[in-house]
Design a protein around this motif. Sequence first.
Motif, PDB file in Angstrom:
ATOM      1  N   GLU A  93      49.214  30.318  64.819  1.00  0.00           N
ATOM      2  CA  GLU A  93      49.543  31.009  63.317  1.00  0.00           C
ATOM      3  C   GLU A  93      50.551  30.190  62.618  1.00  0.00           C
ATOM      4  O   GLU A  93      50.266  29.835  61.380  1.00  0.00           O
ATOM      5  N   LEU A  94      51.585  29.596  63.155  1.00  0.00           N
ATOM      6  CA  LEU A  94      52.552  28.848  62.599  1.00  0.00           C
ATOM      7  C   LEU A  94      52.104  27.505  62.237  1.00  0.00           C
ATOM      8  O   LEU A  94      52.287  26.982  61.143  1.00  0.00           O
ATOM      9  N   ILE A  95      51.255  26.948  62.936  1.00  0.00           N
ATOM     10  CA  ILE A  95      50.782  25.748  62.809  1.00  0.00           C
ATOM     11  C   ILE A  95      49.991  25.855  61.482  1.00  0.00           C
ATOM     12  O   ILE A  95      49.784  25.016  60.563  1.00  0.00           O
ATOM     13  N   ALA A  96      49.033  26.900  61.501  1.00  0.00           N
ATOM     14  CA  ALA A  96      47.987  26.911  60.374  1.00  0.00           C
ATOM     15  C   ALA A  96      48.731  27.206  59.210  1.00  0.00           C
ATOM     16  O   ALA A  96      48.471  26.665  58.072  1.00  0.00           O
ATOM     17  N   GLU A  97      49.807  28.146  59.255  1.00  0.00           N
ATOM     18  CA  GLU A  97      50.565  28.464  58.073  1.00  0.00           C
ATOM     19  C   GLU A  97      51.412  27.298  57.408  1.00  0.00           C
ATOM     20  O   GLU A  97      51.652  27.232  56.049  1.00  0.00           O
ATOM     21  N   ARG A  98      51.968  26.657  58.239  1.00  0.00           N
ATOM     22  CA  ARG A  98      53.191  25.729  57.877  1.00  0.00           C
ATOM     23  C   ARG A  98      52.952  24.245  57.890  1.00  0.00           C
ATOM     24  O   ARG A  98      53.683  23.599  57.464  1.00  0.00           O
ATOM     25  N   LEU A  99      51.738  23.987  58.293  1.00  0.00           N
ATOM     26  CA  LEU A  99      51.411  22.658  58.394  1.00  0.00           C
ATOM     27  C   LEU A  99      50.065  22.219  57.805  1.00  0.00           C
ATOM     28  O   LEU A  99      49.273  22.951  57.894  1.00  0.00           O
ATOM     29  N   ALA A 100      50.323  21.148  56.945  1.00  0.00           N
ATOM     30  CA  ALA A 100      48.890  20.723  56.244  1.00  0.00           C
ATOM     31  C   ALA A 100      48.102  20.180  57.298  1.00  0.00           C
ATOM     32  O   ALA A 100      48.477  19.723  58.393  1.00  0.00           O
ATOM     33  N   PRO A 101      46.729  20.143  57.061  1.00  0.00           N
ATOM     34  CA  PRO A 101      45.822  19.287  57.865  1.00  0.00           C
ATOM     35  C   PRO A 101      46.313  18.134  58.462  1.00  0.00           C
ATOM     36  O   PRO A 101      46.107  17.849  59.525  1.00  0.00           O
ATOM     37  N   ALA A 102      46.765  17.240  57.702  1.00  0.00           N
ATOM     38  CA  ALA A 102      47.107  15.945  58.137  1.00  0.00           C
ATOM     39  C   ALA A 102      48.355  16.028  59.014  1.00  0.00           C
ATOM     40  O   ALA A 102      48.400  15.322  60.002  1.00  0.00           O
ATOM     41  N   GLU A 103      49.210  17.136  58.846  1.00  0.00           N
ATOM     42  CA  GLU A 103      50.435  17.160  59.767  1.00  0.00           C
ATOM     43  C   GLU A 103      49.922  17.798  61.158  1.00  0.00           C
ATOM     44  O   GLU A 103      50.260  17.613  62.242  1.00  0.00           O
ATOM     45  N   GLN A 104      48.622  18.837  60.827  1.00  0.00           N
ATOM     46  CA  GLN A 104      48.267  19.315  62.270  1.00  0.00           C
ATOM     47  C   GLN A 104      47.530  18.425  63.043  1.00  0.00           C
ATOM     48  O   GLN A 104      47.695  18.228  64.432  1.00  0.00           O
ATOM     49  N   ARG A 105      46.963  17.133  62.401  1.00  0.00           N
ATOM     50  CA  ARG A 105      46.442  16.107  63.178  1.00  0.00           C
ATOM     51  C   ARG A 105      47.330  15.217  63.709  1.00  0.00           C
ATOM     52  O   ARG A 105      47.370  14.869  64.803  1.00  0.00           O
ATOM     53  N   LEU A 106      48.434  14.853  63.027  1.00  0.00           N
ATOM     54  CA  LEU A 106      49.858  14.361  63.633  1.00  0.00           C
ATOM     55  C   LEU A 106      50.346  14.892  64.966  1.00  0.00           C
ATOM     56  O   LEU A 106      50.790  14.390  65.632  1.00  0.00           O
TER      57      LEU A 106
END
Length: 147
Positions: A120-133
């Motif tokens: 949930e936190l990853i989806a809410e707080r990180l942009a897609p590029a940040e999620q990939r990183l």
Amino acid sequence: MTDARPADATPRGIAEELQLAVALLVRQWRAAAGDGVSLSQMSVLKRLDRLGPSTASELARAEKIRPQSLIATVNSLQAEGHVARSPHPTDRRRQLIALTPQGRALVGLRREAGHGRIAELIAERLAPAEQRLLAEAVPLLRRLAED
């Protein structure tokens, strides 16, 4: 709330920031679970879930703790009904420690609660590029954590 300071890219600076970040994530996982089981108890339960029935000495070695500390943890888990002891099949001097159905259910619930909250936190707080990183960083963190 994020810190506005640039990260110190030295190994010591990275270690300091990583320690803080991991501690905050652990708090998130614990808050999501809310079941009153300590981190050391949960670690033993998860280890038994992965390894199956194990002796106290095997668990202590895997957890990198003294056997006396492990026994205290196992005693409390047994009192709560999360683990059970049984005679070792080939060495009657030793006992096997195994998850009970209640312990297995707790591991599953804790895993889902923690994973759900962090996802949930990853989806809410990180942009897609940040999620990939972040996804690319996970194997590096695993390498740091391995023996």
